[in-house]
Write a protein that holds these residues in place. Sequence first.
Motif, PDB file in Angstrom:
ATOM      1  N   LEU A 150       0.756  -1.225   0.065  1.00  0.00           N
ATOM      2  CA  LEU A 150       0.053  -0.090  -0.010  1.00  0.00           C
ATOM      3  C   LEU A 150       0.827   1.271  -0.108  1.00  0.00           C
ATOM      4  N   THR A 151       1.643   1.458   0.884  1.00  0.00           N
ATOM      5  CA  THR A 151       2.460   2.644   0.963  1.00  0.00           C
ATOM      6  C   THR A 151       3.962   2.702   0.451  1.00  0.00           C
ATOM      7  N   GLY A 152       4.577   1.492   0.202  1.00  0.00           N
ATOM      8  CA  GLY A 152       5.712   1.289  -0.450  1.00  0.00           C
ATOM      9  C   GLY A 152       6.965   1.387   0.574  1.00  0.00           C
ATOM     10  N   ALA A 153       6.596   1.654   1.926  1.00  0.00           N
ATOM     11  CA  ALA A 153       7.849   1.487   2.784  1.00  0.00           C
ATOM     12  C   ALA A 153       8.235   0.197   3.071  1.00  0.00           C
ATOM     13  N   TYR A 154       9.452   0.080   3.732  1.00  0.00           N
ATOM     14  CA  TYR A 154       9.476  -1.360   4.063  1.00  0.00           C
ATOM     15  C   TYR A 154       8.633  -2.190   4.866  1.00  0.00           C
ATOM     16  N   ASN A 155       8.809  -3.458   4.517  1.00  0.00           N
ATOM     17  CA  ASN A 155       7.585  -4.265   5.486  1.00  0.00           C
ATOM     18  C   ASN A 155       8.129  -4.746   6.855  1.00  0.00           C
ATOM     19  N   ARG A 156       7.549  -5.420   7.828  1.00  0.00           N
ATOM     20  CA  ARG A 156       7.845  -5.657   9.093  1.00  0.00           C
ATOM     21  C   ARG A 156       8.895  -6.423   8.789  1.00  0.00           C
ATOM     22  N   LYS A 157       8.770  -7.801   8.100  1.00  0.00           N
ATOM     23  CA  LYS A 157      10.037  -8.673   7.997  1.00  0.00           C
ATOM     24  C   LYS A 157      11.161  -8.189   7.512  1.00  0.00           C
ATOM     25  N   HIS A 158      11.168  -7.237   6.674  1.00  0.00           N
ATOM     26  CA  HIS A 158      12.550  -6.776   6.229  1.00  0.00           C
ATOM     27  C   HIS A 158      12.861  -5.794   7.259  1.00  0.00           C
ATOM     28  N   PHE A 159      12.249  -5.005   8.033  1.00  0.00           N
ATOM     29  CA  PHE A 159      12.849  -4.116   9.249  1.00  0.00           C
ATOM     30  C   PHE A 159      13.173  -4.965  10.433  1.00  0.00           C
ATOM     31  N   SER A 160      12.687  -6.260  10.631  1.00  0.00           N
ATOM     32  CA  SER A 160      13.007  -7.016  11.564  1.00  0.00           C
ATOM     33  C   SER A 160      14.630  -7.568  11.240  1.00  0.00           C
ATOM     34  N   GLU A 161      14.893  -7.909   9.950  1.00  0.00           N
ATOM     35  CA  GLU A 161      15.994  -8.057   9.518  1.00  0.00           C
ATOM     36  C   GLU A 161      16.965  -7.308   9.568  1.00  0.00           C
ATOM     37  N   ARG A 162      16.748  -5.858   9.376  1.00  0.00           N
ATOM     38  CA  ARG A 162      17.726  -5.060   9.175  1.00  0.00           C
ATOM     39  C   ARG A 162      17.918  -4.356  10.704  1.00  0.00           C
ATOM     40  N   ILE A 163      17.302  -4.513  11.725  1.00  0.00           N
ATOM     41  CA  ILE A 163      17.529  -3.787  12.861  1.00  0.00           C
ATOM     42  C   ILE A 163      18.430  -4.593  13.561  1.00  0.00           C
ATOM     43  N   SER A 164      18.631  -5.913  13.440  1.00  0.00           N
ATOM     44  CA  SER A 164      19.606  -6.697  14.101  1.00  0.00           C
ATOM     45  C   SER A 164      21.024  -6.200  13.412  1.00  0.00           C
ATOM     46  N   SER A 165      21.037  -6.262  12.105  1.00  0.00           N
ATOM     47  CA  SER A 165      22.189  -5.665  11.445  1.00  0.00           C
ATOM     48  C   SER A 165      22.961  -4.390  11.980  1.00  0.00           C
ATOM     49  N   GLU A 166      21.814  -3.549  11.959  1.00  0.00           N
ATOM     50  CA  GLU A 166      22.291  -2.036  12.409  1.00  0.00           C
ATOM     51  C   GLU A 166      22.469  -2.020  13.961  1.00  0.00           C
ATOM     52  N   ILE A 167      22.057  -2.930  14.784  1.00  0.00           N
ATOM     53  CA  ILE A 167      22.472  -2.675  16.153  1.00  0.00           C
ATOM     54  C   ILE A 167      23.832  -3.286  16.216  1.00  0.00           C
ATOM     55  N   SER A 168      24.188  -4.352  15.418  1.00  0.00           N
ATOM     56  CA  SER A 168      25.591  -4.879  15.443  1.00  0.00           C
ATOM     57  C   SER A 168      26.652  -3.950  14.709  1.00  0.00           C
ATOM     58  N   PHE A 169      26.108  -3.098  13.801  1.00  0.00           N
ATOM     59  CA  PHE A 169      27.111  -2.052  13.479  1.00  0.00           C
ATOM     60  C   PHE A 169      27.275  -1.033  14.185  1.00  0.00           C
ATOM     61  N   THR A 170      26.398  -0.472  15.104  1.00  0.00           N
ATOM     62  CA  THR A 170      26.393   0.532  16.049  1.00  0.00           C
ATOM     63  C   THR A 170      27.269   0.201  17.054  1.00  0.00           C
ATOM     64  N   ARG A 171      27.093  -1.418  17.597  1.00  0.00           N
ATOM     65  CA  ARG A 171      28.120  -1.733  18.829  1.00  0.00           C
ATOM     66  C   ARG A 171      29.433  -1.886  18.170  1.00  0.00           C
ATOM     67  N   ARG A 172      29.681  -2.223  17.085  1.00  0.00           N
ATOM     68  CA  ARG A 172      30.888  -2.357  16.559  1.00  0.00           C
ATOM     69  C   ARG A 172      31.650  -1.164  16.551  1.00  0.00           C
ATOM     70  N   HIS A 173      31.015  -0.066  16.017  1.00  0.00           N
ATOM     71  CA  HIS A 173      31.660   1.417  15.697  1.00  0.00           C
ATOM     72  C   HIS A 173      31.326   2.147  16.595  1.00  0.00           C
ATOM     73  N   ARG A 174      30.648   2.020  17.593  1.00  0.00           N
ATOM     74  CA  ARG A 174      30.496   2.677  18.914  1.00  0.00           C
ATOM     75  C   ARG A 174      29.976   4.035  18.464  1.00  0.00           C
ATOM     76  N   ILE A 175      28.760   4.036  17.464  1.00  0.00           N
ATOM     77  CA  ILE A 175      28.129   5.362  17.186  1.00  0.00           C
ATOM     78  C   ILE A 175      26.363   5.057  17.537  1.00  0.00           C
ATOM     79  N   PRO A 176      25.791   6.261  17.764  1.00  0.00           N
ATOM     80  CA  PRO A 176      24.200   6.092  18.311  1.00  0.00           C
ATOM     81  C   PRO A 176      23.598   5.429  17.249  1.00  0.00           C
ATOM     82  N   LEU A 177      22.300   4.693  17.920  1.00  0.00           N
ATOM     83  CA  LEU A 177      21.361   4.238  16.919  1.00  0.00           C
ATOM     84  C   LEU A 177      19.951   4.670  17.562  1.00  0.00           C
TER      85      LEU A 177
END
Length: 319
Positions: A150-177
């Motif tokens: 309907l909206t063209g935004a990412y769906n829930r499944k894709h977001f759930s996959e991306r958030i884990s990756s982003e948290i790993s990235f922010t932890r490793r590079h010590r930047i806020p999320l």
Amino acid sequence: MEKKRKDRKRTDLTLQLDRSTLIEQMRDFVGREASLIVIGGIDLGCSFPLSTTETTVLGRDSDCGGVIHDDGISKHHAEVVFESTERYVIRDLGSTNGIYVDGHKIQQHVLKDGDKILIGRRTVLKFMLQDPVEMEFQRQMYQSSVRDPLTGAYNRKHFSERISSEISFTRRHRIPLTLVMIDLDFFKKVNDTFGHQAGDQVLIAISSTIEDTLREEDIFARYGGEEFLVLARGINEIGGLALGERLRCMIEEMNITTPDGTNIPVTISLGIATIPGGVAASSTQLMKMADDNLYKAKKNGRNCVVTGSIGTVAGEDLA
């Protein structure tokens, strides 16, 4: 009679051969285009068309021609260069985790149709020569797998996959999320008063406005119903509050009208949670804080923003 059957069989075979030849001729006429398709990893199904005039850089950085959201991939991991007719070469750009083609680590490799390429720890690409029809079909299939229809935004499944990756990235590079959780105020009333078609119109308009406001690297998703999420890398709590207020004001000032000219007033409530740089936290903790803050925003009268920041937490990522 037997002769007629043989003639008919021979004619059918000729037609089949002619049809096969025609298909091949059509493919040659249309021409084949090269692309890399993700067949393993977080971006499963994504396709990167390869240029015959420019180098295509693969990596995690947003300026790459092929952006891959895998925290095991370097910012500029590899490049693919066109050398001659249907001849492409992939080169390692000094990546941390290397490139493997069919199980062998390479620094440079001439790609063949069907080659499987492992870059980083888990992303597998397949080099393919396709006609434009096949490429468009591949693109549409990928979009339907990661986007809300309907909206063209990412769906829930894709977001759930991306958030884990982003948290790993922010932890490793010590930047806020920062995670922004958005809920449309009294959306049921919009549907009941103006109808579900008008409700869909509101969701589309709000989604478009929010996405146009965000940076290219921000992740925007429809989480369900009238709830949306924004994940913003490198944004601290103060920046998250500023982003939330900007979105709230923009939505409040929107002019959404029904086909008969009736104005539909819309506001949003926002709950925001931030993981400071260097703090270990899980996606579960981040989502819970944002959800709790969204509940507080609704309790405070809606059309407002509530923020919070996660303190130092011991333990592993629970995502």
